[in-house]
Design a protein around this motif. Structure first.
Motif, PDB file in Angstrom:
ATOM      1  N   ARG A  39       0.867  -1.177   0.000  1.00 19.91           N
ATOM      2  CA  ARG A  39       0.000   0.000   0.000  1.00 19.91           C
ATOM      3  C   ARG A  39       0.906   1.230   0.000  1.00 19.91           C
ATOM      4  NH1 ARG A  39      -5.352   1.017   2.664  1.00 19.91           N
ATOM      5  NH2 ARG A  39      -5.353   3.138   3.486  1.00 19.91           N
ATOM      6  N   ILE A  40       0.689   2.104  -0.953  1.00 23.94           N
ATOM      7  CA  ILE A  40       1.487   3.342  -1.017  1.00 23.94           C
ATOM      8  C   ILE A  40       0.580   4.477  -0.559  1.00 23.94           C
ATOM      9  CG2 ILE A  40       2.917   4.834  -2.461  1.00 23.94           C
ATOM     10  CD1 ILE A  40       3.909   1.985  -2.651  1.00 23.94           C
ATOM     11  N   GLU A  41       0.984   5.141   0.499  1.00 25.98           N
ATOM     12  CA  GLU A  41       0.206   6.289   0.978  1.00 25.98           C
ATOM     13  C   GLU A  41       1.011   7.565   0.794  1.00 25.98           C
ATOM     14  OE1 GLU A  41      -0.889   5.739   5.042  1.00 25.98           O
ATOM     15  OE2 GLU A  41      -2.283   4.096   4.611  1.00 25.98           O
ATOM     16  N   LYS A  42       0.315   8.648   0.523  1.00 29.25           N
ATOM     17  CA  LYS A  42       0.977   9.947   0.540  1.00 29.25           C
ATOM     18  C   LYS A  42       0.736  10.547   1.925  1.00 29.25           C
ATOM     19  CE  LYS A  42       0.955  10.684  -4.396  1.00 29.25           C
ATOM     20  NZ  LYS A  42       0.406  11.389  -5.562  1.00 29.25           N
ATOM     21  N   MET A  43       1.826  10.740   2.671  1.00 27.15           N
ATOM     22  CA  MET A  43       1.693  11.183   4.075  1.00 27.15           C
ATOM     23  C   MET A  43       1.506  12.684   4.184  1.00 27.15           C
ATOM     24  SD  MET A  43       4.636   9.214   6.171  1.00 27.15           S
ATOM     25  CE  MET A  43       6.026   9.637   5.128  1.00 27.15           C
ATOM     26  N   GLY A  44       1.837  13.379   3.135  1.00 25.03           N
ATOM     27  CA  GLY A  44       1.803  14.837   3.182  1.00 25.03           C
ATOM     28  C   GLY A  44       2.781  15.359   2.158  1.00 25.03           C
ATOM     29  N   LYS A  45       3.116  16.630   2.303  1.00 24.21           N
ATOM     30  CA  LYS A  45       4.044  17.228   1.341  1.00 24.21           C
ATOM     31  C   LYS A  45       5.228  17.858   2.061  1.00 24.21           C
ATOM     32  CE  LYS A  45       0.874  18.087  -2.488  1.00 24.21           C
ATOM     33  NZ  LYS A  45       1.307  16.982  -3.364  1.00 24.21           N
ATOM     34  N   SER A  46       6.352  17.859   1.362  1.00 24.24           N
ATOM     35  CA  SER A  46       7.555  18.500   1.895  1.00 24.24           C
ATOM     36  C   SER A  46       7.371  20.014   1.854  1.00 24.24           C
ATOM     37  CB  SER A  46       8.755  18.108   1.030  1.00 24.24           C
ATOM     38  OG  SER A  46       8.617  18.727  -0.238  1.00 24.24           O
TER      39      SER A  46
END
Ligand code: ZN
Length: 755
Positions: A39-46
């Motif tokens: 599962r690939i999640e996007k945790m947020g942005k830099s």
């Protein structure tokens, strides 16, 4: 604005390393091949808006599967006895692991090594996933990887020093989406490079943080490190250094600011691993180490899960063996009468909640109440205590000593053993906004607000930006801000709805000066001053060391002033000057080329704010404030420290201010503040001293030269037609740890503009 010499170009990595711009496609490919287990999640942005990816490898990666696992971890934290009973009854729980890669920009190998680890694991029989749940932050610092910054993120901050302050989005993402969510039993933070041919894997040297149940961690820390070291040696014939086995001190896990030491607070067996080189070997070593840690976790699953539950249980039951003294409750007063800064207090509460700590509010007083009888008892204490003196315990300290939100941020807190009976408590999920007030006067009336709170500076700048004249009282009694005009009151109303300031009519004092905004160039070893001043609406530009080292030319005529400094002498004399380094240029120290350009340009600035060891070095070089030298012995001590990482002291100190002076306006005559690398200065024949270290200035933390501080000058300046020169023996914005002293920097900028 941050000056960037990369022209938007991606830094070229060695031939088999994945570029950040290729990472998403690579991850999508893996997820497509193994949809059942990835599962690939996007945790947020830099900071610069690049995606932060969390890769989850598990037997069931559906939403339900993940939710079920989260519930299991919450039970372990809140009701550890239930999980302990389950373990006794032979329940097959999966052990959580967390791997963090590429937190430092050019320490790239973790990303490539863990991609290799993931592919090897999934190509096999995947048996491990019947017993383990693995979360991987595959590239924790995308901006650094993209740009070739060696240490920093896109905002010039060191993420591996941000776990207490939590100022960066990259840090907050893994705290929320990985650490607190899955409470890993084992974690490894993949760094590099030792460049010595050896790998380095923590277990750390003493002293250990007195707020962690170290006796529960020690055995596994050591054996897990050894298991990784053995696996690396077996396959690569590369040796690993384990600090606890080879050094007496200097590589401790006392400071809770790092990724790994922060994780230890969650009963986690957490390591920093430094691989050898940014090449194929470095990558393979990381893949092998991850597999080694997984193998150790699988072999010792029951004992590791039990140990972590016991860790939480000790907190809940108050049977801690950690040496720190812990009160039954911390109470953070809420009312304006009892709390000097409600906004920073609310900020601290927000952080506690982010970490999974339970916070309550007293119904009548509104006070925040934090009972320490919780699973995360040590983390509560290590965040809210006053620290301790560990000077006698060690000769060397790698980084800062203790953490303390109340001292660093500057808010009031009480410790108590019991609460008023009858005080009704309600658990909160969010810190309520501490709103301010606006009392309207007549159209022609002056309005006033205090300068003793950080948000006041923001409002002052907001008014200046709207074309309103803002004045500041001058003299011992009053350094408040004044403005007039009802056209701006709508703006003020909106501001105080979200900030704890009281604004109301008041007579303009006899002695005032008008605030003027200044355009500043900042060169510093931490992004603290830049982030604080830009957040407060000042016109500031950050020039990173990497750009100067790469040949950036400063144009002093574009700015009103230069702000320069650093808490370590070594940012002024890079011990790695001879080293080629990796990336566009070192971002953590000034090399010969950058130093020469800085000195050349500094001579052309009329106004300078210089701070810390490096600021003092520039003052001496240019002879701006005569004789105002840093204490020689203190400096020799710094110079003699051949290791780049060491500092001369950190912790709580007493400072005394001349509050009648504009540089110290809004402070009390004596303040207890948190300092890193305090430098006692000498008096000058051409400058005023407006701040000193107190008598017996050092309170808690680590400070080997404390007697050199007592009573010595710490704030000096001279102001004349030819410009303003300010010298500070401290860094008042250090890494954005120290909200309590930020206003010294904004006062200094206003002082430059004062006519
Ligand atoms: Zn690193």
């Amino acid at each position: 604005m941050i000056i960037d010499m990369t022209n938007g170009k991606e830094y070229p990595l060695w031939r088999n390393a994945v570029l950040y711009s290729e990472l998403e496609e690579r991850l999508d490919g893996i997820a497509k091949r193994y949809p059942a287990n990835v599962r690939i999640e996007k945790m947020g942005k830099s900071n610069e808006g690049r995606d932060l990816y969390l890769v989850i490898l598990a037997e069931d990666v559906t939403d339900e599967g993940i939710a079920k696992y989260e519930a299991f971890r919450k039970t372990a934290l809140r009701e550890p006895k239930r999980v302990l009973t389950g373990l006794e009854n032979g329940e097959n729980y999966k052990i959580p692991l967390f791997f963090n890669a590429n937190l430092h920009g050019t320490e790239i190998s973790g990303t490539d090594g863990l991609l290799l680890f993931i592919e090897e694991l999934l190509a096999g029989d995947k048996a491990a996933l019947r017993n383990a749940f693995i979360a991987i932050s595959i590239c924790e610092n995308p901006d650094g990887r993209f740009k070739g910054y060696d240490i920093l993120n896109g905002n010039c901050a060191d993420l591996n020093r941000d776990f207490c302050a939590q100022t960066q989005p990259e840090t907050r993402a893994i705290i929320e989406r990985a650490i607190v969510r899955f409470l890993p039993s084992i974690m490894v933070d993949f760094h590099g490079f030792m460049s010595s041919g050896d790998v380095l894997i923590d277990t750390c040297t003493p002293p250990h943080n007195p707020n962690t149940e170290y006796d529960l961690l020690e055995e596994h820390l050591h054996k897990d490190a050894q298991a990784m070291a053995d696996a690396i040696y077996k396959k690569m014939r590369v040796k690993s250094a384990i600090p606890a086995l080879i050094w007496e001190d200097g590589w401790e896990d006392y400071s809770p600011v790092y990724t790994a030491t922060f994780c230890q607070n969650f009963g986690c067996i957490a390591h920093t691993l430094e691989t050898t080189f940014p090449n194929e070997d470095g990558m393979k070593i990381d893949a092998i180490a991850a597999a080694g840690a997984l193998e150790y976790a699988l072999k010792n699953k029951k004992r590791l899960l039990e140990g972590q539950c016991r860790y939480f249980l000790r907190g809940i039951e108050g049977t801690s063996k950690a040496p720190a003294r812990v009160p039954a409750y911390y109470v953070i007063p809420f009312s304006r009468e009892t709390q000097r800064d409600r906004e920073t207090a609310a900020g601290a509460v927000k952080k506690l909640l982010r970490c999974g700590i339970r916070v309550f509010r007293a119904e009548q007083s509104g006070d925040y109440v934090i009972p320490t009888a919780q699973a995360l008892r040590g983390l509560i204490n290590g965040t809210l205590w006053q620290g301790e003196d560990i000077t006698q315990k060690i000769k060397n300290l790698y980084d800062v000593s203790f953490d303390s939100e109340p001292i660093m941020r500057g808010f009031d807190i009480r410790m108590c053993e019991s609460l008023d009976s009858g005080e009704k408590l309600t658990e909160i999920a969010e810190a309520p906004l501490a709103a301010g007030t606006l009392n309207l006067g007549g159209e022609e009336d002056w309005h006033c607000f205090t300068s003793g709170k950080n948000s006041s500076v923001k409002l002052a700048n907001l008014l200046l930006d709207s074309g309103i004249e803002v004045y500041r009282g001058e003299g011992s009694e009053n350094a408040d801000f004044y403005f007039r005009g009802d056209s701006c009151l709508g703006l003020v109303k909106k501001f105080v709805d979200g900030h704890d300031l009281a604004v109301g009519p008041a007579a303009l004092p006899e002695k005032t000066y008008r605030l003027k905004k200044q355009k500043a160039l900042i060169v510093a070893d931490s992004a603290g001053a830049y982030e604080v001043l830009s957040d407060w609406g000042f016109d500031v530009t950050m020039l990173p060391f990497s750009a100067l080292n790469r040949g950036y030319e400063i144009h002093p005529e574009d700015y009103d002033l230069l702000i320069f400094g650093g808490t370590r002498l070594h940012i002024w004399s890079d011990p790695f000057d001879e080293d080629m380094g990796v990336g566009y240029g070192t971002s953590w120290a000034l090399r010969g080329r950058g130093r020469t350009e800085l000195i050349r340009a500094a001579k052309e600035f009329k106004n300078l704010i210089l701070f810390g060891y490096a600021g003092n070095a520039l003052n001496e070089e240019l002879g701006l404030i005569h004789q105002a030298k840093g204490d020689e012995e203190q400096k020799n001590n710094q110079e003699n420290l051949t290791d780049w990482h060491l500092n001369t002291g950190s912790g709580s100190f007493k400072l005394r201010f001349d509050v009648s002076d504009p540089l110290c306006g809004g402070f009390r005559e004596e303040e207890t503040v948190y300092l890193v690398g305090p430098l006692p200065l000498t008096e000058s024949d051409n400058a005023r001293v407006v701040g000193n270290f107190g008598e017996n200035a050092f309170l808690n933390g680590w400070c080997t030269e404390k007697e050199h501080l007592n009573g010595k000058p710490v704030l000096l300046y001279r102001k004349e037609d030819s410009g303003t020169k300010i010298l500070m023996g401290i860094d008042p914005c250090y890494r954005r740890y120290v909200d309590a002293t930020y206003r010294l920097m904004s006062n200094a900028v206003y002082l430059v503009g004062k006519e």
